[in-house]
Scaffold this motif. Structure first.
Motif, PDB file in Angstrom:
ATOM      1  N   UNK A 143      76.248  37.541 -26.566  1.00  0.00           N
ATOM      2  CA  UNK A 143      77.318  37.005 -27.397  1.00  0.00           C
ATOM      3  C   UNK A 143      76.946  37.309 -28.840  1.00  0.00           C
ATOM      4  N   UNK A 144      77.903  37.812 -29.613  1.00  0.00           N
ATOM      5  CA  UNK A 144      77.652  38.101 -31.025  1.00  0.00           C
ATOM      6  C   UNK A 144      78.070  36.909 -31.865  1.00  0.00           C
ATOM      7  N   UNK A 145      77.277  36.618 -32.905  1.00  0.00           N
ATOM      8  CA  UNK A 145      77.614  35.521 -33.805  1.00  0.00           C
ATOM      9  C   UNK A 145      76.570  35.370 -34.887  1.00  0.00           C
ATOM     10  N   UNK A 146      76.775  34.385 -35.753  1.00  0.00           N
ATOM     11  CA  UNK A 146      75.823  34.120 -36.832  1.00  0.00           C
ATOM     12  C   UNK A 146      74.687  33.251 -36.337  1.00  0.00           C
ATOM     13  N   UNK A 147      73.476  33.639 -36.688  1.00  0.00           N
ATOM     14  CA  UNK A 147      72.305  32.811 -36.423  1.00  0.00           C
ATOM     15  C   UNK A 147      71.478  32.809 -37.697  1.00  0.00           C
ATOM     16  N   UNK A 148      71.466  31.675 -38.398  1.00  0.00           N
ATOM     17  CA  UNK A 148      70.751  31.524 -39.665  1.00  0.00           C
ATOM     18  C   UNK A 148      71.115  32.624 -40.653  1.00  0.00           C
ATOM     19  N   UNK A 149      72.384  32.760 -40.960  1.00  0.00           N
ATOM     20  CA  UNK A 149      72.941  33.681 -41.949  1.00  0.00           C
ATOM     21  C   UNK A 149      72.869  35.149 -41.549  1.00  0.00           C
ATOM     22  N   UNK A 150      72.489  35.458 -40.332  1.00  0.00           N
ATOM     23  CA  UNK A 150      72.369  36.847 -39.883  1.00  0.00           C
ATOM     24  C   UNK A 150      73.230  37.035 -38.635  1.00  0.00           C
ATOM     25  N   UNK A 151      73.991  38.121 -38.606  1.00  0.00           N
ATOM     26  CA  UNK A 151      74.760  38.446 -37.402  1.00  0.00           C
ATOM     27  C   UNK A 151      73.771  38.899 -36.344  1.00  0.00           C
ATOM     28  N   UNK A 152      73.786  38.237 -35.202  1.00  0.00           N
ATOM     29  CA  UNK A 152      72.808  38.530 -34.159  1.00  0.00           C
ATOM     30  C   UNK A 152      73.473  38.499 -32.790  1.00  0.00           C
ATOM     31  N   UNK A 153      72.859  39.201 -31.852  1.00  0.00           N
ATOM     32  CA  UNK A 153      73.290  39.193 -30.459  1.00  0.00           C
ATOM     33  C   UNK A 153      72.369  38.253 -29.699  1.00  0.00           C
ATOM     34  N   UNK A 154      72.941  37.280 -29.023  1.00  0.00           N
ATOM     35  CA  UNK A 154      72.164  36.304 -28.258  1.00  0.00           C
ATOM     36  C   UNK A 154      72.434  36.512 -26.778  1.00  0.00           C
ATOM     37  N   UNK A 155      71.375  36.766 -25.987  1.00  0.00           N
ATOM     38  CA  UNK A 155      71.582  36.899 -24.542  1.00  0.00           C
ATOM     39  C   UNK A 155      72.151  35.610 -23.949  1.00  0.00           C
ATOM     40  N   UNK A 156      73.058  35.748 -23.018  1.00  0.00           N
ATOM     41  CA  UNK A 156      73.714  34.597 -22.394  1.00  0.00           C
ATOM     42  C   UNK A 156      72.683  33.702 -21.700  1.00  0.00           C
ATOM     43  N   UNK A 157      71.631  34.305 -21.153  1.00  0.00           N
ATOM     44  CA  UNK A 157      70.602  33.504 -20.479  1.00  0.00           C
ATOM     45  C   UNK A 157      69.899  32.562 -21.454  1.00  0.00           C
ATOM     46  N   UNK A 158      69.708  32.992 -22.713  1.00  0.00           N
ATOM     47  CA  UNK A 158      69.105  32.113 -23.725  1.00  0.00           C
ATOM     48  C   UNK A 158      70.078  31.020 -24.152  1.00  0.00           C
ATOM     49  N   UNK A 159      71.343  31.379 -24.294  1.00  0.00           N
ATOM     50  CA  UNK A 159      72.351  30.396 -24.710  1.00  0.00           C
ATOM     51  C   UNK A 159      72.529  29.304 -23.664  1.00  0.00           C
ATOM     52  N   UNK A 160      72.352  29.673 -22.405  1.00  0.00           N
ATOM     53  CA  UNK A 160      72.501  28.690 -21.326  1.00  0.00           C
ATOM     54  C   UNK A 160      71.493  27.556 -21.482  1.00  0.00           C
ATOM     55  N   UNK A 161      70.306  27.869 -21.993  1.00  0.00           N
ATOM     56  CA  UNK A 161      69.250  26.861 -22.157  1.00  0.00           C
ATOM     57  C   UNK A 161      69.554  25.862 -23.268  1.00  0.00           C
ATOM     58  N   UNK A 162      70.340  26.258 -24.263  1.00  0.00           N
ATOM     59  CA  UNK A 162      70.569  25.402 -25.434  1.00  0.00           C
ATOM     60  C   UNK A 162      72.003  24.899 -25.531  1.00  0.00           C
ATOM     61  N   UNK A 163      72.761  24.954 -24.438  1.00  0.00           N
ATOM     62  CA  UNK A 163      74.165  24.558 -24.463  1.00  0.00           C
ATOM     63  C   UNK A 163      74.405  23.309 -23.628  1.00  0.00           C
ATOM     64  N   UNK A 164      75.196  22.397 -24.177  1.00  0.00           N
ATOM     65  CA  UNK A 164      75.655  21.209 -23.461  1.00  0.00           C
ATOM     66  C   UNK A 164      77.008  21.578 -22.855  1.00  0.00           C
ATOM     67  N   UNK A 165      77.016  21.958 -21.567  1.00  0.00           N
ATOM     68  CA  UNK A 165      78.226  22.459 -20.934  1.00  0.00           C
ATOM     69  C   UNK A 165      79.262  21.357 -20.727  1.00  0.00           C
TER      70      UNK A 165
END
Length: 166
Positions: A95-117
């Motif tokens: 998923x593309x988005x801002x992470x601490x003022x930088x446009x970054x690509x975050x793997x979905x597997x990492x996002x799954x760990x930090x998301x309240x579904x």
């Protein structure tokens, strides 16, 4: 305003004065600034609800789209072998988005760990440490010595009450 100042910001609490409303201040600055500067109203609650995209939104969306297509092209070149695509690494779904003022690509597997579904929110939000200041600006009756934790409190009631602080 006639000097070299390029931007100005007026912050106003909704309970600051009964006559100096947001609309009054906007009309005052608009009439005084004809030909010198322009004014806009941004009420934070209204901004969070979305609405018509601004030119900034469209420009930013285009930039993110270009970055996403370039990233996909690079990834396809990396994983293309002998006429087949091998996309079996964690960074093959991002998923593309801002992470601490930088446009970054975050793997979905990492996002799954930090998301309240359940509540469709991140588990940790950077602005939670600002809640004490937000409550002061909103004129809540609070204790300045009280510690407010950085955990998310979810609203479960359907109605809001000024008497209870919500």
């Amino acid at each position: 305003m006639k000097t070299d100042i390029q931007r100005g910001l007026v912050l106003r609490n909704e309970k600051c004065h009964e006559h100096y409303t947001t609309e009054f201040l906007y009309n005052l600055y608009s009439s005084e600034g004809k030909g010198i500067f322009d004014c806009r109203i941004n009420v934070l609650g209204h901004l969070q609800q979305g609405g018509a995209p601004t030119p900034f939104d469209r420009n930013y969306g285009t930039k993110l789209g270009v970055k996403a297509v370039l990233w996909m092209s690079e990834k396809l070149q990396e994983v293309y072998r002998k006429g087949r695509v091998f996309a079996n690494s964690a960074d093959s779904a991002c998923v593309i988005g801002l992470r601490k003022k930088v446009v970054a690509f975050s793997p979905v597997t990492e996002l799954k760990k930090v998301t309240d579904f359940e509540h469709r929110l991140p588990q940790e939000q950077w602005w939670l440490n600002l809640r004490l200041m937000l409550k002061m600006l909103a004129n809540y009756q609070i204790s300045l010595t009280e510690y407010i934790s950085g955990t998310m409190e979810h609203v479960t009631r359907r109605t809001l009450s000024i008497e209870k602080g919500f």
